[in-house]
Motif scaffolding. Sequence first.
Motif, PDB file in Angstrom:
ATOM      1  N   PHE A  90      11.719  -9.986   0.652  1.00 50.15           N
ATOM      2  CA  PHE A  90      10.320 -10.293   0.910  1.00 50.15           C
ATOM      3  C   PHE A  90       9.818 -11.175  -0.212  1.00 50.15           C
ATOM      4  N   ASP A  91       8.737 -11.876   0.045  1.00 55.15           N
ATOM      5  CA  ASP A  91       8.098 -12.679  -0.985  1.00 55.15           C
ATOM      6  C   ASP A  91       7.236 -11.732  -1.811  1.00 55.15           C
ATOM      7  N   PRO A  92       7.396 -11.704  -3.125  1.00 57.95           N
ATOM      8  CA  PRO A  92       6.607 -10.766  -3.933  1.00 57.95           C
ATOM      9  C   PRO A  92       5.105 -11.006  -3.849  1.00 57.95           C
ATOM     10  N   LEU A  93       4.693 -12.126  -3.295  1.00 54.22           N
ATOM     11  CA  LEU A  93       3.269 -12.397  -3.109  1.00 54.22           C
ATOM     12  C   LEU A  93       2.780 -11.982  -1.724  1.00 54.22           C
ATOM     13  N   ASP A  94       3.697 -11.430  -0.893  1.00 53.36           N
ATOM     14  CA  ASP A  94       3.306 -10.933   0.425  1.00 53.36           C
ATOM     15  C   ASP A  94       2.296  -9.800   0.289  1.00 53.36           C
ATOM     16  N   ASP A  95       1.532  -9.574   1.351  1.00 48.66           N
ATOM     17  CA  ASP A  95       0.602  -8.436   1.331  1.00 48.66           C
ATOM     18  C   ASP A  95       1.378  -7.138   1.531  1.00 48.66           C
ATOM     19  N   ASP A  96       0.703  -6.025   1.296  1.00 52.13           N
ATOM     20  CA  ASP A  96       1.351  -4.716   1.371  1.00 52.13           C
ATOM     21  C   ASP A  96       1.991  -4.461   2.730  1.00 52.13           C
ATOM     22  N   ASP A  97       1.318  -4.853   3.811  1.00 47.26           N
ATOM     23  CA  ASP A  97       1.856  -4.610   5.147  1.00 47.26           C
ATOM     24  C   ASP A  97       3.212  -5.293   5.345  1.00 47.26           C
ATOM     25  N   ALA A  98       3.332  -6.521   4.862  1.00 45.88           N
ATOM     26  CA  ALA A  98       4.590  -7.260   5.009  1.00 45.88           C
ATOM     27  C   ALA A  98       5.705  -6.612   4.190  1.00 45.88           C
ATOM     28  N   ILE A  99       5.376  -6.126   3.002  1.00 46.59           N
ATOM     29  CA  ILE A  99       6.381  -5.486   2.151  1.00 46.59           C
ATOM     30  C   ILE A  99       6.839  -4.165   2.775  1.00 46.59           C
ATOM     31  N   VAL A 100       5.893  -3.366   3.253  1.00 47.44           N
ATOM     32  CA  VAL A 100       6.247  -2.102   3.903  1.00 47.44           C
ATOM     33  C   VAL A 100       7.094  -2.373   5.147  1.00 47.44           C
ATOM     34  N   SER A 101       6.742  -3.398   5.912  1.00 48.21           N
ATOM     35  CA  SER A 101       7.501  -3.759   7.105  1.00 48.21           C
ATOM     36  C   SER A 101       8.933  -4.162   6.751  1.00 48.21           C
ATOM     37  N   ALA A 102       9.102  -4.906   5.668  1.00 47.77           N
ATOM     38  CA  ALA A 102      10.449  -5.319   5.252  1.00 47.77           C
ATOM     39  C   ALA A 102      11.312  -4.101   4.926  1.00 47.77           C
ATOM     40  N   TYR A 103      10.747  -3.144   4.205  1.00 46.74           N
ATOM     41  CA  TYR A 103      11.497  -1.922   3.897  1.00 46.74           C
ATOM     42  C   TYR A 103      11.761  -1.115   5.166  1.00 46.74           C
ATOM     43  N   SER A 104      10.767  -0.987   6.015  1.00 43.71           N
ATOM     44  CA  SER A 104      10.912  -0.217   7.246  1.00 43.71           C
ATOM     45  C   SER A 104      12.044  -0.771   8.105  1.00 43.71           C
ATOM     46  N   ASN A 105      12.111  -2.095   8.205  1.00 45.32           N
ATOM     47  CA  ASN A 105      13.147  -2.735   9.015  1.00 45.32           C
ATOM     48  C   ASN A 105      14.544  -2.543   8.430  1.00 45.32           C
ATOM     49  N   ALA A 106      14.640  -2.276   7.135  1.00 45.01           N
ATOM     50  CA  ALA A 106      15.944  -2.109   6.489  1.00 45.01           C
ATOM     51  C   ALA A 106      16.494  -0.689   6.621  1.00 45.01           C
ATOM     52  N   LEU A 107      15.639   0.272   6.924  1.00 43.55           N
ATOM     53  CA  LEU A 107      16.068   1.669   7.001  1.00 43.55           C
ATOM     54  C   LEU A 107      16.841   1.926   8.292  1.00 43.55           C
ATOM     55  N   THR A 108      17.942   2.650   8.161  1.00 48.38           N
ATOM     56  CA  THR A 108      18.765   3.035   9.307  1.00 48.38           C
ATOM     57  C   THR A 108      19.015   4.541   9.222  1.00 48.38           C
ATOM     58  N   PRO A 109      19.634   5.126  10.226  1.00 48.15           N
ATOM     59  CA  PRO A 109      19.979   6.549  10.136  1.00 48.15           C
ATOM     60  C   PRO A 109      20.930   6.876   8.975  1.00 48.15           C
ATOM     61  N   ARG A 110      21.615   5.872   8.421  1.00 46.21           N
ATOM     62  CA  ARG A 110      22.539   6.102   7.292  1.00 46.21           C
ATOM     63  C   ARG A 110      21.853   5.944   5.936  1.00 46.21           C
ATOM     64  N   THR A 111      20.593   5.527   5.911  1.00 45.43           N
ATOM     65  CA  THR A 111      19.886   5.335   4.645  1.00 45.43           C
ATOM     66  C   THR A 111      19.585   6.692   4.016  1.00 45.43           C
ATOM     67  N   ARG A 112      19.970   6.847   2.752  1.00 43.09           N
ATOM     68  CA  ARG A 112      19.739   8.101   2.036  1.00 43.09           C
ATOM     69  C   ARG A 112      18.779   7.941   0.857  1.00 43.09           C
ATOM     70  N   VAL A 113      18.739   6.730   0.264  1.00 44.76           N
ATOM     71  CA  VAL A 113      17.915   6.495  -0.920  1.00 44.76           C
ATOM     72  C   VAL A 113      17.198   5.162  -0.790  1.00 44.76           C
ATOM     73  N   MET A 114      15.919   5.148  -1.185  1.00 41.85           N
ATOM     74  CA  MET A 114      15.147   3.915  -1.286  1.00 41.85           C
ATOM     75  C   MET A 114      14.788   3.729  -2.758  1.00 41.85           C
ATOM     76  N   GLN A 115      15.366   2.703  -3.386  1.00 34.44           N
ATOM     77  CA  GLN A 115      15.086   2.358  -4.780  1.00 34.44           C
ATOM     78  C   GLN A 115      13.859   1.453  -4.804  1.00 34.44           C
ATOM     79  N   LEU A 116      12.856   1.811  -5.588  1.00 33.10           N
ATOM     80  CA  LEU A 116      11.645   0.995  -5.698  1.00 33.10           C
ATOM     81  C   LEU A 116      11.349   0.696  -7.154  1.00 33.10           C
TER      82      LEU A 116
END
Length: 132
Positions: free
Chosen positions: A40-66
């Motif tokens: 994501f572009d670090p200048l994106d708004d919060d909704d775009a950043i949350v959407s980028a993370y949401s789209n990356a999550l799968t049933p195999r995702t165990r950890v989200m590093q922030l």
Amino acid sequence: TCALPICDEVVVSEWDYPSALRGWQQRAAREGIRVVTVRFDPLDDDDAIVSAYSNALTPRTRVMQLTHMLHWTGRVPAERLCELARERGVASLVDGAQTFAQIPVSFSGRSAATSSSPVSTSGWVLPLETAC
């Protein structure tokens, strides 16, 4: 240590600190976990950043590093991202090393619902490391 079976996923961002990324990349090489990089572009708004993370999550995702406070541009919407992780059954690891003494953060009540939030005071006040 976070035990992860082969092929389980850790979601990171290209904006996370290099040392945090290298740790996960090393585990991928040694243990066969999969590191998924959110873009994501670090200048994106919060909704775009949350959407980028949401789209990356799968049933195999165990950890989200922030990284709570990006050293290039500012902060990410950590509370919303931790809520997303919790809703999906994913552990959230919020790196708060740069946040300490920069913006208000409260761990009382765990409103952000982070699984872990390491902070470093060595650059600010005391020569020690801690994690909540």
